[in-house]
Design an enzyme around this catalytic site. Sequence first.
Site, PDB file in Angstrom:
ATOM      1  N   GLY A 206     -38.954 -23.525   0.080  1.00 22.16           N
ATOM      2  CA  GLY A 206     -38.165 -24.622  -0.463  1.00 22.16           C
ATOM      3  C   GLY A 206     -37.665 -25.549   0.618  1.00 22.16           C
ATOM      4  O   GLY A 206     -38.147 -25.518   1.762  1.00 22.16           O
ATOM      5  N   ASN A 207     -36.706 -26.375   0.270  1.00 21.93           N
ATOM      6  CA  ASN A 207     -36.123 -27.303   1.237  1.00 21.93           C
ATOM      7  C   ASN A 207     -34.631 -27.449   0.962  1.00 21.93           C
ATOM      8  O   ASN A 207     -34.094 -26.832   0.042  1.00 21.93           O
ATOM      9  CB  ASN A 207     -36.832 -28.662   1.187  1.00 21.93           C
ATOM     10  CG  ASN A 207     -36.847 -29.267  -0.195  1.00 21.93           C
ATOM     11  OD1 ASN A 207     -35.796 -29.535  -0.772  1.00 21.93           O
ATOM     12  ND2 ASN A 207     -38.047 -29.470  -0.762  1.00 21.93           N
ATOM     13  N   ARG A 208     -33.971 -28.280   1.754  1.00 25.20           N
ATOM     14  CA  ARG A 208     -32.514 -28.374   1.705  1.00 25.20           C
ATOM     15  C   ARG A 208     -31.992 -29.386   0.688  1.00 25.20           C
ATOM     16  O   ARG A 208     -30.787 -29.620   0.611  1.00 25.20           O
ATOM     17  CB  ARG A 208     -31.975 -28.761   3.095  1.00 25.20           C
ATOM     18  CG  ARG A 208     -32.276 -27.746   4.177  1.00 25.20           C
ATOM     19  CD  ARG A 208     -31.750 -28.234   5.524  1.00 25.20           C
ATOM     20  NE  ARG A 208     -32.092 -27.335   6.604  1.00 25.20           N
ATOM     21  CZ  ARG A 208     -31.362 -26.290   6.985  1.00 25.20           C
ATOM     22  NH1 ARG A 208     -30.237 -26.031   6.348  1.00 25.20           N
ATOM     23  NH2 ARG A 208     -31.738 -25.520   7.973  1.00 25.20           N
ATOM     24  N   SER A 209     -32.841 -30.015  -0.081  1.00 23.56           N
ATOM     25  CA  SER A 209     -32.385 -31.060  -0.994  1.00 23.56           C
ATOM     26  C   SER A 209     -31.406 -30.511  -2.037  1.00 23.56           C
ATOM     27  O   SER A 209     -31.649 -29.472  -2.649  1.00 23.56           O
ATOM     28  CB  SER A 209     -33.572 -31.705  -1.704  1.00 23.56           C
ATOM     29  OG  SER A 209     -33.127 -32.664  -2.631  1.00 23.56           O
ATOM     30  N   ALA A 273     -37.407 -34.218  -3.070  1.00 20.98           N
ATOM     31  CA  ALA A 273     -38.011 -33.685  -1.845  1.00 20.98           C
ATOM     32  C   ALA A 273     -39.139 -32.750  -2.264  1.00 20.98           C
ATOM     33  O   ALA A 273     -38.901 -31.623  -2.702  1.00 20.98           O
ATOM     34  CB  ALA A 273     -36.967 -32.944  -1.013  1.00 20.98           C
TER      35      ALA A 273
END
Length: 413
Positions: A206-209, A273
């Site tokens: 995943g990502n930090r969005s 994102a």
Amino acid sequence: MRIVLGVGGGIAAYKVASLLRLFTEAGHHVTVIPTEAATRFVGTATWEALSGNPVSNSVFDDVHQVNHVRLGHEADLVVIAPATADLLAKAATGQAGDLLTNTLLMAHGPVLFAPAMHTEMWQHAATQANVETLRSRGVAVLEPATGRLTGSDSGPGRLPEPEVIFEAAMALVQGQADYQLPLAGRTVTISAGGTREPLDPVRFLGNRSSGKQGVALAVAARNAGATVRLLAAHMEVPAPAGVEVVPVETALQLREAALAAAADSDVVVMSAAVADFRPAEVSDTKIKKRDDSADPVITLVRNPDILHELVELRNSAGHGKGQQLIVGFAAETGDSDGDVLAYAEAKLERKGCDLLVVNHVGADKVFGQDTNSVVILSRSGAEPQEAAGTKTEVSAAIISRIGFELNHVSPRA
């Protein structure tokens, strides 16, 4: 022209005296109806002196003239300023507890609300739902100005300047009902949050969005009059009221939803994102860590370029024929080969979208934060536009730019 000027009980009531002067100097007959609370800020003597007419907020004054019916029937225009959260709620729910709310129920002509209140009150879901209800009935509700409020804080919630309200009121009477809603009648699709690519039933890439910027964009587009569809990947904030929500998780799911939504969208804003890569294989069971096993090797494959596909779809026959506006987002970091803007300009050229919103990201920048700083690049070659502040303020700037592009730029070939 006969104007009813309703004055709400907020400290901004003092600015409405200047608005009244603008109306009377333009030759209009103005009846001022302050709420009881409004008279605590500006007395009836002021309104009577400036309007040249008697002022009352009671349905029991001059009963023989049946003012609670007559004033609304006779008015060519009703303007409410400042429109407090309380007045918006009463108008949305059809309450009639005083002369002003009775007049609103009886109004046959156009009605304009100019809100003013603290930022949190304006952004509260209840207030936004009331505004949405009023707008759905054809009532014009201006966006409040952004700036210094009563205390030391600032944000959206200031009463628009009297000249702005005056011009808006005149435009409304002249039939320009959508002047203050630059996206009225438009359908806008916005993606938000971060995609998650599963490794197994437990883990994912995943990502930090957080989804804050995408949600703020959805709110700004909704407030600009658009029908909004939110393609919601993982978000740490709730989706706003008054928008259609399409939940997605992976990049492939987002691609499917975006391509379907684009078919009837005037604007597509890809602010989510999206993972560039996904695991080539997804385990059906949790990947175990065993002492006698080698470290796992995860092979990644590219996800499709959704933004580029949307542009190609837009440019193909039968899918908007170049009329649709497509906005991309670029979360960039610079390196030894180039800075953030250099990479963003190359991405704009490569993707082919109309606008590209660029921000410099990092572990402590943008993701999860309440503020943002962006540069808006245009394929038309216009000068880059900077916007900074809270994500609400940045979203307002982006939606304003989108409205300008739709209403002032020639159709795309």
